[in-house]
Design a protein around this motif. Sequence first.
Motif, PDB file in Angstrom:
ATOM      1  N   LEU A   6      64.608  31.699   9.945  1.00  0.00           N
ATOM      2  CA  LEU A   6      65.769  30.856  10.200  1.00  0.00           C
ATOM      3  C   LEU A   6      65.867  29.736   9.182  1.00  0.00           C
ATOM      4  CD1 LEU A   6      67.887  29.574  12.324  1.00  0.00           C
ATOM      5  CD2 LEU A   6      65.884  28.468  13.304  1.00  0.00           C
ATOM      6  N   THR A   7      67.075  29.496   8.720  1.00  0.00           N
ATOM      7  CA  THR A   7      67.363  28.291   7.941  1.00  0.00           C
ATOM      8  C   THR A   7      68.086  27.343   8.882  1.00  0.00           C
ATOM      9  OG1 THR A   7      67.527  29.513   5.866  1.00  0.00           O
ATOM     10  CG2 THR A   7      68.568  27.340   5.939  1.00  0.00           C
ATOM     11  N   LEU A   8      67.554  26.152   9.044  1.00  0.00           N
ATOM     12  CA  LEU A   8      68.089  25.180   9.987  1.00  0.00           C
ATOM     13  C   LEU A   8      68.538  23.943   9.236  1.00  0.00           C
ATOM     14  CD1 LEU A   8      68.453  24.491  13.034  1.00  0.00           C
ATOM     15  CD2 LEU A   8      66.200  23.429  12.925  1.00  0.00           C
ATOM     16  N   ALA A   9      69.802  23.577   9.435  1.00  0.00           N
ATOM     17  CA  ALA A   9      70.355  22.376   8.813  1.00  0.00           C
ATOM     18  C   ALA A   9      70.778  21.409   9.911  1.00  0.00           C
ATOM     19  CB  ALA A   9      71.558  22.733   7.939  1.00  0.00           C
ATOM     20  N   PHE A  10      70.262  20.211   9.854  1.00  0.00           N
ATOM     21  CA  PHE A  10      70.667  19.141  10.765  1.00  0.00           C
ATOM     22  C   PHE A  10      71.710  18.279  10.070  1.00  0.00           C
ATOM     23  CE2 PHE A  10      66.419  19.675  12.675  1.00  0.00           C
ATOM     24  CZ  PHE A  10      66.677  19.472  14.018  1.00  0.00           C
ATOM     25  N   TRP A  31      59.057  26.253  13.531  1.00  0.00           N
ATOM     26  CA  TRP A  31      59.646  27.538  13.874  1.00  0.00           C
ATOM     27  C   TRP A  31      60.851  27.903  13.001  1.00  0.00           C
ATOM     28  CZ3 TRP A  31      64.409  26.057  15.592  1.00  0.00           C
ATOM     29  CH2 TRP A  31      64.514  24.872  16.313  1.00  0.00           C
ATOM     30  N   SER A  32      61.006  27.227  11.895  1.00  0.00           N
ATOM     31  CA  SER A  32      62.082  27.529  10.939  1.00  0.00           C
ATOM     32  C   SER A  32      61.463  27.830   9.582  1.00  0.00           C
ATOM     33  CB  SER A  32      63.023  26.328  10.792  1.00  0.00           C
ATOM     34  OG  SER A  32      63.598  25.986  12.027  1.00  0.00           O
ATOM     35  N   SER A  33      62.069  28.761   8.868  1.00  0.00           N
ATOM     36  CA  SER A  33      61.591  29.061   7.514  1.00  0.00           C
ATOM     37  C   SER A  33      61.951  27.940   6.551  1.00  0.00           C
ATOM     38  CB  SER A  33      62.192  30.371   7.018  1.00  0.00           C
ATOM     39  OG  SER A  33      61.791  31.436   7.836  1.00  0.00           O
ATOM     40  N   TYR A  34      63.184  27.431   6.681  1.00  0.00           N
ATOM     41  CA  TYR A  34      63.667  26.344   5.829  1.00  0.00           C
ATOM     42  C   TYR A  34      64.406  25.355   6.708  1.00  0.00           C
ATOM     43  CZ  TYR A  34      62.848  29.950   2.353  1.00  0.00           C
ATOM     44  OH  TYR A  34      62.270  30.933   1.596  1.00  0.00           O
ATOM     45  N   ILE A  35      64.225  24.075   6.403  1.00  0.00           N
ATOM     46  CA  ILE A  35      64.862  23.032   7.202  1.00  0.00           C
ATOM     47  C   ILE A  35      65.308  21.907   6.289  1.00  0.00           C
ATOM     48  CG2 ILE A  35      62.649  21.940   7.701  1.00  0.00           C
ATOM     49  CD1 ILE A  35      63.805  21.221  10.483  1.00  0.00           C
ATOM     50  N   GLY A  36      66.439  21.312   6.626  1.00  0.00           N
ATOM     51  CA  GLY A  36      66.926  20.216   5.818  1.00  0.00           C
ATOM     52  C   GLY A  36      68.068  19.484   6.494  1.00  0.00           C
ATOM     53  N   ILE A  37      68.672  18.604   5.727  1.00  0.00           N
ATOM     54  CA  ILE A  37      69.707  17.722   6.240  1.00  0.00           C
ATOM     55  C   ILE A  37      70.954  17.860   5.389  1.00  0.00           C
ATOM     56  CG2 ILE A  37      70.308  15.298   6.610  1.00  0.00           C
ATOM     57  CD1 ILE A  37      67.260  14.840   7.040  1.00  0.00           C
ATOM     58  N   ASP A  80      67.187  35.515   8.122  1.00  0.00           N
ATOM     59  CA  ASP A  80      67.970  36.314   9.061  1.00  0.00           C
ATOM     60  C   ASP A  80      69.091  35.513   9.712  1.00  0.00           C
ATOM     61  OD1 ASP A  80      66.358  38.527   8.612  1.00  0.00           O
ATOM     62  OD2 ASP A  80      65.115  38.186  10.398  1.00  0.00           O
ATOM     63  N   ARG A  81      68.837  34.224   9.949  1.00  0.00           N
ATOM     64  CA  ARG A  81      69.808  33.390  10.666  1.00  0.00           C
ATOM     65  C   ARG A  81      69.979  32.053   9.964  1.00  0.00           C
ATOM     66  NH1 ARG A  81      67.029  32.287  15.717  1.00  0.00           N
ATOM     67  NH2 ARG A  81      68.893  31.167  16.325  1.00  0.00           N
ATOM     68  N   TYR A  82      71.160  31.456  10.179  1.00  0.00           N
ATOM     69  CA  TYR A  82      71.502  30.146   9.632  1.00  0.00           C
ATOM     70  C   TYR A  82      72.126  29.342  10.766  1.00  0.00           C
ATOM     71  CZ  TYR A  82      70.795  32.618   5.298  1.00  0.00           C
ATOM     72  OH  TYR A  82      70.227  33.368   4.298  1.00  0.00           O
ATOM     73  N   VAL A  83      71.480  28.218  11.108  1.00  0.00           N
ATOM     74  CA  VAL A  83      71.956  27.403  12.221  1.00  0.00           C
ATOM     75  C   VAL A  83      72.170  25.972  11.744  1.00  0.00           C
ATOM     76  CG1 VAL A  83      71.422  26.514  14.526  1.00  0.00           C
ATOM     77  CG2 VAL A  83      70.771  28.855  13.914  1.00  0.00           C
ATOM     78  N   PHE A  84      73.333  25.438  12.090  1.00  0.00           N
ATOM     79  CA  PHE A  84      73.694  24.056  11.774  1.00  0.00           C
ATOM     80  C   PHE A  84      73.710  23.263  13.075  1.00  0.00           C
ATOM     81  CE2 PHE A  84      77.396  21.039  11.244  1.00  0.00           C
ATOM     82  CZ  PHE A  84      76.681  20.089  10.535  1.00  0.00           C
ATOM     83  N   VAL A  85      72.826  22.280  13.205  1.00  0.00           N
ATOM     84  CA  VAL A  85      72.769  21.408  14.376  1.00  0.00           C
ATOM     85  C   VAL A  85      73.577  20.159  14.060  1.00  0.00           C
ATOM     86  CG1 VAL A  85      71.289  20.073  15.928  1.00  0.00           C
ATOM     87  CG2 VAL A  85      70.505  22.293  15.047  1.00  0.00           C
ATOM     88  N   GLY A  86      74.645  19.976  14.833  1.00  0.00           N
ATOM     89  CA  GLY A  86      75.536  18.856  14.553  1.00  0.00           C
ATOM     90  C   GLY A  86      76.004  18.172  15.824  1.00  0.00           C
ATOM     91  N   THR A  87      77.033  17.378  15.663  1.00  0.00           N
ATOM     92  CA  THR A  87      77.623  16.593  16.752  1.00  0.00           C
ATOM     93  C   THR A  87      79.038  17.098  17.023  1.00  0.00           C
ATOM     94  OG1 THR A  87      78.515  14.975  15.211  1.00  0.00           O
ATOM     95  CG2 THR A  87      76.301  14.551  16.072  1.00  0.00           C
ATOM     96  N   ASP A  88      79.695  16.488  18.006  1.00  0.00           N
ATOM     97  CA  ASP A  88      81.082  16.858  18.304  1.00  0.00           C
ATOM     98  C   ASP A  88      81.974  16.719  17.070  1.00  0.00           C
ATOM     99  OD1 ASP A  88      80.377  17.352  20.920  1.00  0.00           O
ATOM    100  OD2 ASP A  88      81.077  15.412  21.665  1.00  0.00           O
ATOM    101  N   GLU A  89      81.673  15.747  16.230  1.00  0.00           N
ATOM    102  CA  GLU A  89      82.486  15.504  15.035  1.00  0.00           C
ATOM    103  C   GLU A  89      82.346  16.623  14.008  1.00  0.00           C
ATOM    104  OE1 GLU A  89      80.242  13.070  16.165  1.00  0.00           O
ATOM    105  OE2 GLU A  89      81.792  12.004  17.284  1.00  0.00           O
ATOM    106  N   THR A  90      81.250  17.356  14.048  1.00  0.00           N
ATOM    107  CA  THR A  90      81.016  18.418  13.061  1.00  0.00           C
ATOM    108  C   THR A  90      81.114  19.812  13.677  1.00  0.00           C
ATOM    109  OG1 THR A  90      78.626  18.225  13.413  1.00  0.00           O
ATOM    110  CG2 THR A  90      79.572  16.948  11.590  1.00  0.00           C
TER     111      THR A  90
END
Length: 127
Positions: A6-10, A31-37, A80-90
Amino acid sequence: MPSNDLTLAFSLQALEKLTRPERAFDDAATWSSYIGIVSSESSFVERRRVREAGYQQDFLSGPRSIEEALSSIRSHFETDRYVFVGTDETDGIAETVPEWTFQSVTDAATAADWQLGTTPSTSDDWP
């Protein structure tokens, strides 16, 4: 069972909604392969906040929109997966970028047992 490939972007704003964002970031890195902001903040503000918080990330968004950053990240990190963790604004941003899934910080916090709250905001003044 979901893959950890998983690639996880906050979004920077999502991290600021967590009581202990540095712990959530460190936990997600296990639990993520790649993580960033990614952020729509100016580069110097984003980098200063990341440096002050001590996040150990694989990528930053740089001087571009969140959509452009997610597209660039997708082309540089094969998972395999790309997840963006954001807020209501995003909320609608991930829908505009192929292969990215949006996860609200509230839902992510519930699933990962992170505490929601407010963190002390740093000033946007330079330096």
